[in-house]
Design an enzyme around this catalytic site. Structure first.
Site, PDB file in Angstrom:
ATOM      1  N   CYS A 180      -0.909  43.825 -10.915  1.00  0.00           N
ATOM      2  CA  CYS A 180      -0.554  44.671  -9.771  1.00  0.00           C
ATOM      3  C   CYS A 180       0.210  45.916 -10.230  1.00  0.00           C
ATOM      4  O   CYS A 180       0.012  47.017  -9.706  1.00  0.00           O
ATOM      5  CB  CYS A 180       0.303  43.896  -8.783  1.00  0.00           C
ATOM      6  SG  CYS A 180      -0.498  42.443  -8.115  1.00  0.00           S
TER       7      CYS A 180
HETATM    8  C1  BEZ Z   1      -0.916  39.924 -11.472  1.00  0.00           C
HETATM    9  O1  BEZ Z   1      -0.847  40.880 -10.706  1.00  0.00           O
HETATM   10  O2  BEZ Z   1      -0.786  40.080 -12.671  1.00  0.00           O
HETATM   11  C2  BEZ Z   1      -1.212  38.562 -10.949  1.00  0.00           C
HETATM   12  C3  BEZ Z   1      -0.793  38.200  -9.679  1.00  0.00           C
HETATM   13  C4  BEZ Z   1      -1.031  36.922  -9.226  1.00  0.00           C
HETATM   14  C5  BEZ Z   1      -1.720  36.020 -10.045  1.00  0.00           C
HETATM   15  C6  BEZ Z   1      -2.166  36.408 -11.294  1.00  0.00           C
HETATM   16  C7  BEZ Z   1      -1.901  37.696 -11.751  1.00  0.00           C
END
Ligand code: BEZ
Length: 212
Positions: free
Chosen positions: A45
């Protein structure tokens, strides 16, 4: 509620990193990319939000703007913005909606409990200036989205709204397009596509992009 292409994007009021937002009013007469992400302080994200901020000029060129949402609260978003700016070397230039009551997530069906319990998956809604949903995309939490693809879809929508064409596989700006099969009048085809066309089949007619 299942939202489908052509539906009016639901309106809502919610807090954001840029103050309270009434969605329809905020959208105004622009194209909007509303995209959800699972949680603050997560690696994928962080890269997605940073990259989107770097595309601000590309969005502006298309009369478009971005708005992100996650179910985390505003104070968490505010702290996370600092990390995004530092690690991605960019100023965040679009709002992140705080959605701890899941108002937006519920309206847009962004929580897919069999994939990710209680958190929003990576959905994208491309909404036109009339507030119509024109594209939906859904990615799992483990896969960061391709924001060049999102811009490419906006380009296709804007082109095909104004010309009787559709865009073929992997089309990009400047590439050949197809004449819509419903257009069969040769005089109109000549007038609309003065550069001519190649018919590989009667239903598969390629022509140079008409606005180039
Ligand atoms: C991420 O944004 O890295 C992420 C968020 C939730 C689960 C896995 C990865």
């Amino acid at each position: 509620m299942t939202l489908r292409l052509g539906d009016i994007a639901p309106d809502f009021t919610q807090e954001s990193t840029e103050g309270p937002i009434s969605f329809h009013e905020w959208a105004g007469k622009q194209w909007v990319v509303l995209f959800s992400h699972p949680a603050d302080f997560t690696p994928v994200c962080t890269t997605e939000l940073g990259f989107t901020a770097k595309l601000k000029d590309q969005f502006a060129k298309r009369n478009a703007k971005a708005i992100a949402v996650s179910v985390d609260p505003l104070d968490s978003h505010r702290k996370w913005v600092g990390d995004i700016e530092e690690t991605q070397d960019v100023r965040l230039n679009f709002p992140i909606l705080a959605d701890p009551d899941r108002k937006v997530a519920t309206l847009y069906d962004m929580i897919h409990p069999n994939s990710l319990a209680n958190l929003t998956v990576r959905t994208v809604f491309i909404i036109d200036p009339d507030k119509k949903i024109r594209t939906t995309l859904t990615y799992p939490a483990s896969t960061g989205r391709n924001f060049h693809e999102i811009l490419r879809v906006i380009d296709s929508l804007q082109l095909t709204d104004h010309h009787k064409v559709a865009t073929p596989a992997n089309w990009e700006q400047g590439g050949d397009v197809v004449i819509v099969p419903s257009l069969t009048d040769e005089a109109e085809i000549k007038q609309r596509f003065p550069k001519g066309y190649r018919a590989l089949r009667p239903y598969l007619r390629l022509t140079p992009q008409p606005d180039k």
